[in-house]
Design an enzyme around this catalytic site. Sequence first.
Site, PDB file in Angstrom:
ATOM      1  N   LYS A  13       0.859  -1.185   0.056  1.00 41.02           N
ATOM      2  CA  LYS A  13      -0.016  -0.078   0.051  1.00 41.02           C
ATOM      3  C   LYS A  13       0.990   1.348  -0.017  1.00 41.02           C
ATOM      4  CE  LYS A  13      -1.919  -1.052   3.931  1.00 41.02           C
ATOM      5  NZ  LYS A  13      -1.442  -2.530   4.223  1.00 41.02           N
ATOM      6  N   ARG A  88      -9.073   1.160   8.519  1.00 46.53           N
ATOM      7  CA  ARG A  88      -8.936  -0.046   9.130  1.00 46.53           C
ATOM      8  C   ARG A  88      -9.986  -0.913   9.692  1.00 46.53           C
ATOM      9  NH1 ARG A  88      -2.690   0.614   8.991  1.00 46.53           N
ATOM     10  NH2 ARG A  88      -1.899  -1.382   8.686  1.00 46.53           N
ATOM     11  N   ARG A 127      11.438  -6.336   4.541  1.00 44.22           N
ATOM     12  CA  ARG A 127      11.262  -4.770   4.713  1.00 44.22           C
ATOM     13  C   ARG A 127      12.221  -4.193   5.595  1.00 44.22           C
ATOM     14  NH1 ARG A 127       5.337  -2.089   5.203  1.00 44.22           N
ATOM     15  NH2 ARG A 127       5.016  -3.282   7.169  1.00 44.22           N
ATOM     16  N   ARG A 160      11.589  -2.739  11.126  1.00 44.10           N
ATOM     17  CA  ARG A 160      10.519  -2.434  12.229  1.00 44.10           C
ATOM     18  C   ARG A 160       9.993  -3.269  13.142  1.00 44.10           C
ATOM     19  NH1 ARG A 160       5.530  -0.095   8.493  1.00 44.10           N
ATOM     20  NH2 ARG A 160       4.506  -1.231   9.957  1.00 44.10           N
ATOM     21  N   ARG A 171      -0.715  -9.413  13.021  1.00 40.44           N
ATOM     22  CA  ARG A 171      -1.263  -8.336  12.296  1.00 40.44           C
ATOM     23  C   ARG A 171      -2.043  -8.665  11.233  1.00 40.44           C
ATOM     24  NH1 ARG A 171       3.554  -4.960  10.567  1.00 40.44           N
ATOM     25  NH2 ARG A 171       2.328  -3.312   9.907  1.00 40.44           N
TER      26      ARG A 171
END
Length: 214
Positions: A13, A88, A127, A160, A171
């Site tokens: 996203k 969300r 990531r 992260r 998540r």
Amino acid sequence: MKIIMLGAPGAGKGTQAKLIAEKYNIPHISTGDIFRANIKEGTKLGKEAKQYMDKGQLVPDELTVRILLDRVSKDDCKNGYVLDGFPRTIPQAEVLDTEVAKLGEKIDFAIDVDVPDENIIHRMSGRRSCPGCGKTYHIVHVPPKKEGICDDCGKELVLRDDDKPETVKNRLDVYHKQTQPLIDYYSKQNILRTVDGTQDMNDVFTAITALLEA
Ligand code: ADP
Ligand code: AMP
């Protein structure tokens, strides 16, 4: 143009929102980025949000809606925006619809970047983010020029806290339970557009621009 990016955490996203923002000259608004900036600055909001983020849970609607509405009321949002990571939950979407309607406007598109769960773990474990400017890389798919270093600001890239595998699982569960119902919500409004997010990021972007300009 007002655009919402939907999709699982790690679907791409943010990557696509950034490209859309550049092409259409509208701000890219990420509630996750706003929370992370507050955590970095040590604000009260940051401290509160961190408790939820570290566990892979959603920050409560009341707090999230407040910061989002404050952000979209700024002057640079007059010609639209691309929202990344908001809404969300259904209540967040309903508040956004109400506020946009008060201005006599509407959300133009909700773009679902569709990536199966199997690919998500790989996306998120690879990531790497720049703690300085927030730029995102992927160790395999979008590597920096020099390993571990941000191309733009030279800072050392980090994983992260919430991209660690144990949190990613949470998540994803939260996404399926609380966020995925938005696909149906926007489908009923006839503004849902779905793209295959497993393609190369440039191909995903080409597909998105084709949908926006159809
Ligand atoms: P989100 O904002 O949905 O959480 P990101 O845009 O940060 O996701 O992307 C998650 C990770 O996957 C990042 O490391 C990013 O560089 C990488 N990525 C994004 N799009 C693609 C793609 N189409 N193919 C492969 N990797 C991608
Ligand atoms: P993101 O950067 O979009 O992946 O968001 C990181 C984390 O910030 C999420 O896992 C949530 O804890 C929190 N967050 C971001 N946006 C929202 C939102 N719209 N509602 C609730 N929590 C959010």
